[in-house]
Design an enzyme around this catalytic site. Structure first.
Site, PDB file in Angstrom:
ATOM      1  N   PRO A  88      30.749  54.711  21.244  1.00  0.00           N
ATOM      2  CA  PRO A  88      30.704  54.144  19.891  1.00  0.00           C
ATOM      3  C   PRO A  88      32.063  54.119  19.200  1.00  0.00           C
ATOM      4  CG  PRO A  88      28.892  55.678  20.212  1.00  0.00           C
ATOM      5  CD  PRO A  88      29.789  55.824  21.404  1.00  0.00           C
ATOM      6  N   GLU A 115      24.473  63.642  24.512  1.00  0.00           N
ATOM      7  CA  GLU A 115      25.160  63.625  23.225  1.00  0.00           C
ATOM      8  C   GLU A 115      26.557  63.024  23.301  1.00  0.00           C
ATOM      9  OE1 GLU A 115      25.675  64.121  19.170  1.00  0.00           O
ATOM     10  OE2 GLU A 115      23.865  64.253  20.395  1.00  0.00           O
ATOM     11  N   ARG A 152      31.248  35.531  33.494  1.00  0.00           N
ATOM     12  CA  ARG A 152      31.085  34.094  33.264  1.00  0.00           C
ATOM     13  C   ARG A 152      32.430  33.365  33.292  1.00  0.00           C
ATOM     14  NH1 ARG A 152      29.720  32.127  29.110  1.00  0.00           N
ATOM     15  NH2 ARG A 152      28.114  30.600  29.636  1.00  0.00           N
ATOM     16  N   ASP A 167      31.618  27.149  25.141  1.00  0.00           N
ATOM     17  CA  ASP A 167      30.727  28.137  24.531  1.00  0.00           C
ATOM     18  C   ASP A 167      31.073  28.414  23.078  1.00  0.00           C
ATOM     19  OD1 ASP A 167      29.083  28.582  26.639  1.00  0.00           O
ATOM     20  OD2 ASP A 167      30.174  30.315  27.394  1.00  0.00           O
TER      21      ASP A 167
END
Length: 246
Positions: A88, A115, A152, A167
């Site tokens: 994160p 954790e 991709r 895209d």
């Protein structure tokens, strides 16, 4: 490209061998490997986690199994690859990051659980990436999203390489609306310009509608993009047209 993933749940990655990515693997455009780093534990209970020093909630991944698993990949592949930690605290993933990662010959993902990580694991890492400001139960889903978006851009992965170029986000804008046959469906007609055969006018229409969609749905992208003169003109037209709808 070679992709390695360190995970406690290798079976979660079975969908990665389907569809477009599966075809790329079959053609040899991509090598995809998942290593269960529990196989590299050196304790009799095969534990990969332990309590944090100093106390605290949850369990932390221990460094030893992950260090040894990375050493195994390095021995097998000749290098450890560009090692990515799903975390994160990492930089936020987006279209441009996917393009950047596509230039590496070898990517190695560490998909954690519990954790968090023993801080020493970060010594192995070249990059830390987060999908966004939320927490998943593990790094597997994040790794799959990043891999799917990245491969991709590799040659011979998409059936039509122009698809990646057109895209959404490629030029900082959302993709314009698209249509296919029939030209009239339940009294809903395709915009006439798209069936006109006039490619210059089609290109202008697509750019303007791309700006319209971005302005209405993701105005933050409009504000962060350096618009050229034509794009500025189309944006002003869109703003006036949308005002007149109200």
């Amino acid at each position: 490209m070679r992709i390695d993933v360190l995970s406690l749940f290798p079976d979660m990655f079975s969908p990665m061998r389907q569809s477009i990515i599966g075809k790329a693997i079959d053609r040899g455009a991509l090598s995809f490997n998942v290593t269960d780093f529990r196989d590299f534990t050196n304790n009799k209970h095969n534990n990969v986690d332990d309590y944090p020093f100093g106390g605290g909630a949850g369990m932390l991944l221990m460094p030893q199994p992950i260090f040894d698993a990375v050493d195994h990949i390095k021995e097998e592949a000749g290098d450890k690859g560009h090692v990515i930690l799903l975390d994160p605290a990492g930089r936020k993933f987006n279209h441009q990051v996917a393009q950047e990662l596509s230039h590496y010959d070898h990517l190695t993902f560490i998909a954690g659980h519990y954790e968090g990580y023993d801080e020493r694991i970060r010594e192995l890492v070249d990059d830390e990436i987060s999908l966004g400001d939320y927490v998943l139960t593990g790094g597997e889903l994040g790794a799959m999203v990043i891999i799917d978006a990245t491969v991709r851009f590799l040659p011979d992965v998409l059936g039509n390489q122009v698809s990646a170029v057109d895209d959404s986000f490629e030029n900082g804008l959302l993709e314009s609306p698209q249509y296919t046959r029939p030209a009239n469906f339940r009294d809903r007609e395709v915009p006439p310009v798209l069936t006109s055969g006039n490619h210059a006018e089609i290109a202008k229409w697509r750019l303007k509608e791309s700006i319209r969609r971005t302005y209405l749905r993701r105005p933050d992208l409009i504000h962060s993009k350096q618009l050229n003169d034509q794009e500025k003109m189309f944006l002003q037209e869109v703003i006036e047209e949308e005002k007149n709808k109200d």
